[in-house]
Motif scaffolding. Structure first.
Motif, PDB file in Angstrom:
ATOM      1  N   ASN A   9       0.806  -1.215   0.000  1.00 52.83           N
ATOM      2  CA  ASN A   9       0.000   0.000   0.000  1.00 52.83           C
ATOM      3  C   ASN A   9       0.843   1.269   0.000  1.00 52.83           C
ATOM      4  O   ASN A   9       0.366   2.331  -0.395  1.00 52.83           O
ATOM      5  CB  ASN A   9      -0.946   0.005   1.204  1.00 52.83           C
ATOM      6  N   THR A  10       2.093   1.172   0.447  1.00 56.30           N
ATOM      7  CA  THR A  10       2.951   2.362   0.483  1.00 56.30           C
ATOM      8  C   THR A  10       3.400   2.795  -0.913  1.00 56.30           C
ATOM      9  O   THR A  10       3.868   3.918  -1.088  1.00 56.30           O
ATOM     10  CB  THR A  10       4.207   2.112   1.335  1.00 56.30           C
ATOM     11  N   GLY A  11       3.267   1.908  -1.896  1.00 65.02           N
ATOM     12  CA  GLY A  11       3.699   2.247  -3.253  1.00 65.02           C
ATOM     13  C   GLY A  11       5.199   2.224  -3.429  1.00 65.02           C
ATOM     14  O   GLY A  11       5.715   2.707  -4.443  1.00 65.02           O
TER      15      GLY A  11
ATOM     16  N   LEU B 241       2.683   7.804  -6.350  1.00 67.71           N
ATOM     17  CA  LEU B 241       3.230   6.602  -5.712  1.00 67.71           C
ATOM     18  C   LEU B 241       4.756   6.627  -5.730  1.00 67.71           C
ATOM     19  O   LEU B 241       5.411   6.314  -4.733  1.00 67.71           O
ATOM     20  CB  LEU B 241       2.715   5.352  -6.423  1.00 67.71           C
TER      21      LEU B 241
ATOM     22  N   GLN C  29       6.261   8.742  -3.159  1.00 65.88           N
ATOM     23  CA  GLN C  29       5.859   8.353  -1.805  1.00 65.88           C
ATOM     24  C   GLN C  29       4.944   9.401  -1.153  1.00 65.88           C
ATOM     25  O   GLN C  29       5.080   9.717   0.033  1.00 65.88           O
ATOM     26  CB  GLN C  29       7.092   8.120  -0.938  1.00 65.88           C
TER      27      GLN C  29
ATOM     28  N   HIS D 146       1.166   9.484  -1.947  1.00 68.64           N
ATOM     29  CA  HIS D 146      -0.116   8.844  -1.674  1.00 68.64           C
ATOM     30  C   HIS D 146       0.019   7.332  -1.538  1.00 68.64           C
ATOM     31  O   HIS D 146       0.923   6.711  -2.095  1.00 68.64           O
ATOM     32  CB  HIS D 146      -1.115   9.173  -2.786  1.00 68.64           C
ATOM     33  N   TRP D 147      -0.931   6.782  -0.817  1.00 70.41           N
ATOM     34  CA  TRP D 147      -1.034   5.350  -0.641  1.00 70.41           C
ATOM     35  C   TRP D 147      -1.773   4.746  -1.834  1.00 70.41           C
ATOM     36  O   TRP D 147      -2.550   5.435  -2.502  1.00 70.41           O
ATOM     37  CB  TRP D 147      -1.772   5.029   0.656  1.00 70.41           C
ATOM     38  N   LEU D 148      -1.542   3.477  -2.096  1.00 69.25           N
ATOM     39  CA  LEU D 148      -2.179   2.834  -3.241  1.00 69.25           C
ATOM     40  C   LEU D 148      -3.699   2.894  -3.142  1.00 69.25           C
ATOM     41  O   LEU D 148      -4.393   3.115  -4.144  1.00 69.25           O
ATOM     42  CB  LEU D 148      -1.715   1.376  -3.340  1.00 69.25           C
TER      43      LEU D 148
END
Length: 308
Positions: A112-114, A251, A254, A256-258
């Motif tokens: 989810n952190t990309g 993404l 870093q 936004h979250w996925l």
């Protein structure tokens, strides 16, 4: 006699040329206020190459009477909108109306952190992604609005504007007021890849909250969806590529979250459909008949443009 001379003088003027000059000046002012780089102007010019394929059969003078004031209204709100947005963000931060805090939950979801987007990281790509992200929030929308202006389509101008900031700003505020979610790099104590300078801790916290859904994603994805409706392949290819790059940059950098990205795309789809509905209702039930007759006088295509 003086009235006749005045009428003759008015009729002798090349109002189409005056309109073109005023339009070019207004577009230049939009770029100046936005501090557009030369790459921004090049991207806009490429997107304008095939405008004839999407132009509406409306007389230029008749279009300028409504198109220029409408573009001017968008320009005015563009100039004042950034300060208004940050006042709202500061108000939400100071009042702390966030019953749901999602930092820990989002960070616990795999991928989810990309971070996987940085497997192809390089100094050149870092620089390119920073440029794409910094301009993407407004440039993707302005390219579409300016292009729709030169296609002589009031409907398209309204469609892009409504599907962009005009509807998304008020509709996204409840999410930002209820959900506190900080940017990925901040939660994971990583360097800010945008290299922003914050004057104090408060400005840092205001700038890094309000992630869900990703508005960079929602604006660019809405423009992508609308661009796919156009006929010109150059414009469609450029906008799909550019808007996809904006989404990827959120993404890669870093920010936004996925899940933010997926939510932003869903949110964009909803605003585009809502915009379509509002324009359809407005053109059918609220648009004065006199306006329709004046705007579409002598043109068949313009009749379809107004009544769709």
């Amino acid at each position: 006699m003086n009235k006749l001379k005045l009428n003759a003088l008015v009729k002798s003027q090349d109002w189409t040329m005056f309109g073109i000059i005023a339009s070019i000046y207004l577009v230049w002012r939009i770029g100046t206020v936005g501090n557009w780089s030369k790459e921004c102007w090049i991207l806009l010019l490429i997107c304008l190459l095939g405008i004839r394929k999407d132009q509406v059969d409306v007389d230029w003078k008749r279009f300028f009477l409504f198109g220029i004031p409408l573009l001017g209204v968008f320009y005015y709100f563009y100039g004042t909108g950034n300060g208004f947005w940050w006042r709202i963000a500061n108000w939400m931060f100071e009042n702390n109306r966030h019953p749901w805090h999602w930092d820990a939950y989002m960070n616990a979801i795999p991928l989810n952190t990309g971070g996987w987007a940085r497997w192809i990281a390089s100094p050149f790509l870092d620089k390119a992604m920073v440029w794409i992200y910094n301009y993407g929030f407004v440039l993707s929308l302005w390219i579409c609005i300016v292009r729709s202006f030169w296609t002589r389509s009031i409907k398209k101008m309204l469609s892009y504007a409504l599907s962009g900031h005009m509807l998304q700003f008020p509709l996204i505020l409840p999410f930002y007021n209820l959900i506190l979610l900080h940017e990925v790099w901040y939660v994971n104590k990583q360097p800010d890849l945008l290299h922003r300078v914050f004057t104090d801790e408060n400005s840092l916290l205001v700038a890094t909250m309000n992630c869900f859904p990703s508005m960079h994603t929602s604006i660019s994805f809405a423009m992508l969806l609308l661009a796919l409706r156009e006929k010109d392949r150059i414009f469609k290819t450029m906008m799909v590529t550019y808007c996809a790059a904006i989404i990827f940059s959120t993404l890669y950098l870093q920010i936004h979250w996925l899940i933010d990205v997926f939510a932003g795309m869903l949110f964009a789809f909803g605003t585009v459909k809502l915009s379509d509905l509002l324009i359809r209702i407005g053109s059918k039930n609220m648009l004065p008949t006199t306006f329709k007759k004046f705007y579409q006088k002598g043109t068949k295509a313009a009749s379809n443009e107004i009544t769709i």
